[in-house]
Design a protein around this motif. Structure first.
Motif, mmCIF file in Angstrom:
data_model
loop_
_atom_site.group_PDB
_atom_site.id
_atom_site.type_symbol
_atom_site.label_atom_id
_atom_site.label_comp_id
_atom_site.label_asym_id
_atom_site.label_seq_id
_atom_site.Cartn_x
_atom_site.Cartn_y
_atom_site.Cartn_z
ATOM 1 N N LYS A 1 -11.143 5.039 -7.095
ATOM 2 C CA LYS A 1 -11.315 4.080 -8.177
ATOM 3 C C LYS A 1 -11.103 2.710 -7.542
ATOM 4 O O LYS A 1 -9.999 2.366 -7.130
ATOM 5 N N VAL A 2 -12.211 1.965 -7.411
ATOM 6 C CA VAL A 2 -12.149 0.658 -6.767
ATOM 7 C C VAL A 2 -12.308 -0.399 -7.851
ATOM 8 O O VAL A 2 -13.319 -0.452 -8.538
ATOM 9 N N LEU A 3 -11.308 -1.247 -7.976
ATOM 10 C CA LEU A 3 -11.312 -2.270 -9.014
ATOM 11 C C LEU A 3 -11.902 -3.587 -8.532
ATOM 12 O O LEU A 3 -12.503 -4.320 -9.295
ATOM 13 N N ASP A 4 -11.695 -3.879 -7.263
ATOM 14 C CA ASP A 4 -12.096 -5.182 -6.757
ATOM 15 C C ASP A 4 -12.935 -5.011 -5.492
ATOM 16 O O ASP A 4 -12.398 -4.832 -4.407
ATOM 17 N N ILE A 5 -14.268 -5.072 -5.656
ATOM 18 C CA ILE A 5 -15.158 -4.956 -4.508
ATOM 19 C C ILE A 5 -15.422 -6.366 -3.980
ATOM 20 O O ILE A 5 -15.858 -7.240 -4.738
ATOM 21 N N ARG B 1 -3.682 0.916 -3.194
ATOM 22 C CA ARG B 1 -3.546 -0.460 -2.686
ATOM 23 C C ARG B 1 -2.895 -1.341 -3.743
ATOM 24 O O ARG B 1 -2.904 -1.015 -4.933
ATOM 25 N N ALA B 2 -2.365 -2.454 -3.326
ATOM 26 C CA ALA B 2 -1.673 -3.370 -4.237
ATOM 27 C C ALA B 2 -2.593 -3.888 -5.338
ATOM 28 O O ALA B 2 -2.142 -4.174 -6.449
ATOM 29 N N ASN B 3 -3.905 -3.986 -5.058
ATOM 30 C CA ASN B 3 -4.847 -4.493 -6.068
ATOM 31 C C ASN B 3 -5.225 -3.446 -7.105
ATOM 32 O O ASN B 3 -6.020 -3.707 -7.993
ATOM 33 N N GLY B 4 -4.694 -2.210 -6.973
ATOM 34 C CA GLY B 4 -4.968 -1.160 -7.942
ATOM 35 C C GLY B 4 -6.003 -0.146 -7.493
ATOM 36 O O GLY B 4 -6.220 0.856 -8.174
ATOM 37 N N ASP B 5 -6.683 -0.393 -6.369
ATOM 38 C CA ASP B 5 -7.635 0.583 -5.837
ATOM 39 C C ASP B 5 -6.891 1.864 -5.478
ATOM 40 O O ASP B 5 -5.808 1.822 -4.895
ATOM 41 N N ILE B 6 -7.491 3.012 -5.818
ATOM 42 C CA ILE B 6 -6.895 4.308 -5.491
ATOM 43 C C ILE B 6 -7.954 5.171 -4.827
ATOM 44 O O ILE B 6 -9.046 5.351 -5.364
ATOM 45 N N LEU B 7 -7.615 5.721 -3.657
ATOM 46 C CA LEU B 7 -8.493 6.646 -2.947
ATOM 47 C C LEU B 7 -7.753 7.953 -2.768
ATOM 48 O O LEU B 7 -6.563 7.960 -2.457
ATOM 49 N N THR C 1 0.863 -1.173 0.000
ATOM 50 C CA THR C 1 0.000 0.000 0.000
ATOM 51 C C THR C 1 0.903 1.227 0.000
ATOM 52 O O THR C 1 1.868 1.289 0.759
ATOM 53 N N ILE C 2 0.582 2.187 -0.865
ATOM 54 C CA ILE C 2 1.402 3.400 -0.985
ATOM 55 C C ILE C 2 0.551 4.612 -0.614
ATOM 56 O O ILE C 2 -0.568 4.776 -1.112
ATOM 57 N N LEU C 3 1.087 5.459 0.251
ATOM 58 C CA LEU C 3 0.458 6.711 0.643
ATOM 59 C C LEU C 3 1.336 7.840 0.154
ATOM 60 O O LEU C 3 2.538 7.852 0.426
ATOM 61 N N ARG C 4 0.719 8.805 -0.560
ATOM 62 C CA ARG C 4 1.446 9.987 -1.036
ATOM 63 C C ARG C 4 0.766 11.235 -0.498
ATOM 64 O O ARG C 4 -0.456 11.352 -0.575
ATOM 65 N N THR C 5 1.565 12.176 0.013
ATOM 66 C CA THR C 5 1.055 13.435 0.528
ATOM 67 C C THR C 5 2.215 14.419 0.635
ATOM 68 O O THR C 5 3.354 14.073 0.295
ATOM 69 N N GLU C 6 1.952 15.625 1.112
ATOM 70 C CA GLU C 6 3.016 16.625 1.263
ATOM 71 C C GLU C 6 3.469 16.809 2.708
ATOM 72 O O GLU C 6 4.503 17.408 2.954
ATOM 73 N N SER C 7 2.688 16.312 3.671
ATOM 74 C CA SER C 7 3.111 16.382 5.069
ATOM 75 C C SER C 7 2.446 15.255 5.835
ATOM 76 O O SER C 7 1.370 14.771 5.453
ATOM 77 N N LEU C 8 3.095 14.852 6.926
ATOM 78 C CA LEU C 8 2.560 13.768 7.732
ATOM 79 C C LEU C 8 3.127 13.906 9.138
ATOM 80 O O LEU C 8 4.302 14.233 9.312
ATOM 81 N N LEU C 9 2.291 13.656 10.137
ATOM 82 C CA LEU C 9 2.701 13.699 11.534
ATOM 83 C C LEU C 9 2.545 12.316 12.133
ATOM 84 O O LEU C 9 1.494 11.687 11.982
ATOM 85 N N ASN D 1 0.933 1.476 10.042
ATOM 86 C CA ASN D 1 1.130 0.346 9.135
ATOM 87 C C ASN D 1 0.300 0.463 7.863
ATOM 88 O O ASN D 1 0.303 -0.428 7.032
ATOM 89 N N LEU D 2 -0.449 1.565 7.734
ATOM 90 C CA LEU D 2 -1.274 1.865 6.560
ATOM 91 C C LEU D 2 -2.360 0.825 6.322
ATOM 92 O O LEU D 2 -2.818 0.631 5.197
ATOM 93 N N GLN D 3 -2.803 0.169 7.390
ATOM 94 C CA GLN D 3 -3.890 -0.823 7.270
ATOM 95 C C GLN D 3 -5.252 -0.166 7.463
ATOM 96 O O GLN D 3 -6.176 -0.433 6.708
ATOM 97 N N GLU D 4 -5.375 0.650 8.496
ATOM 98 C CA GLU D 4 -6.631 1.321 8.827
ATOM 99 C C GLU D 4 -6.456 2.817 8.568
ATOM 100 O O GLU D 4 -5.941 3.541 9.414
ATOM 101 N N LEU D 5 -6.880 3.279 7.406
ATOM 102 C CA LEU D 5 -6.735 4.682 7.025
ATOM 103 C C LEU D 5 -8.103 5.304 6.803
ATOM 104 O O LEU D 5 -8.981 4.683 6.191
ATOM 105 N N GLU D 6 -8.263 6.530 7.280
ATOM 106 C CA GLU D 6 -9.505 7.267 7.076
ATOM 107 C C GLU D 6 -9.175 8.588 6.397
ATOM 108 O O GLU D 6 -8.459 9.421 6.954
ATOM 109 N N ILE D 7 -9.696 8.763 5.175
ATOM 110 C CA ILE D 7 -9.564 10.043 4.483
ATOM 111 C C ILE D 7 -10.734 10.900 4.942
ATOM 112 O O ILE D 7 -11.882 10.467 4.926
#
Length: 186
Positions: free
Chosen positions: A170-174, A141-147, A115-123, A157-163
């Motif tokens: 774009k969800v590819l695999d529901i 996400r590894a499956n191609g989903d992008i939020l 899972t990859i997270l991209r942003t300009e700042s993080l605490l 650990n980037l498992q439980e993320l809330e935007i």
């Protein structure tokens, strides 16, 4: 007459020369106590490494509990000392007493599931064990989903993320159980 001109010219140049004025004393309070290249800072929980901070350059002000880092790599570990995720950023600010770490500029975090997270700042707040930002975020996400959206709270650990707002994706695999929920609501 010619000799008089030759004598007067050097006198004019000497009169126009600048005089040395006293130079102001430099204020040493803005200089760091310590400067390090290729530095590493290790935080532990119950004797086990929890966060490892690597930086190309560090400036440390001990009285301010302020450490500034350039070209930062952070590694997050679980309670057994196994690496769970890592991130890179252009700059960082470390508060060693509270172990809070803020990173800025081209922040990219990745976990063991890719899972990859991209942003300009993080605490990172070790007290709450959460990462957060108010900036624009993109989670892939590894499956191609992008939020995407603005603001984020989640585990390191980037498992439980809330935007937090303006969420798009774009969800590819529901998963099948979630498809059934969508069909029931129609």
């Amino acid at each position: 007459m010619r000799k008089l001109i030759l004598i007067i010219l050097p006198l004019i140049f000497m009169a126009c020369a600048s005089t040395d004025s006293p130079q102001p004393v430099e204020d040493n309070t803005n200089y760091p106590d310590t400067q390090l290249d290729d530095a590493t800072i290790v935080f532990t929980e119950d004797g086990v490494q929890s966060v490892l901070v690597e930086a190309e350059h560090i400036d440390r002000w001990q009285n301010r509990d302020s450490t500034e880092a350039d070209m930062v790599n952070l590694h997050f570990y679980d309670e057994k000392g196994v690496e769970q995720s890592s991130l890179t950023a252009n700059r960082g600010l470390i508060r060693e007493k509270t172990e809070k770490v803020s990173v800025f500029g081209n922040v990219i975090a990745i976990n063991e599931d890719s899972t990859i997270l991209r942003t300009e700042s993080l605490l990172w707040d070790p007290e709450t064990q959460l990462i957060s930002t108010d900036d624009y975020v993109e989670v892939e996400r590894a499956n191609g989903d992008i939020l995407t959206g603005y603001g984020l709270k989640g585990d390191r650990n980037l498992q439980e993320l809330e935007i937090l707002r303006d969420v798009k994706g774009k969800v590819l695999d529901i998963p099948e159980e979630e498809k059934e929920t969508f069909n029931e609501n129609e």
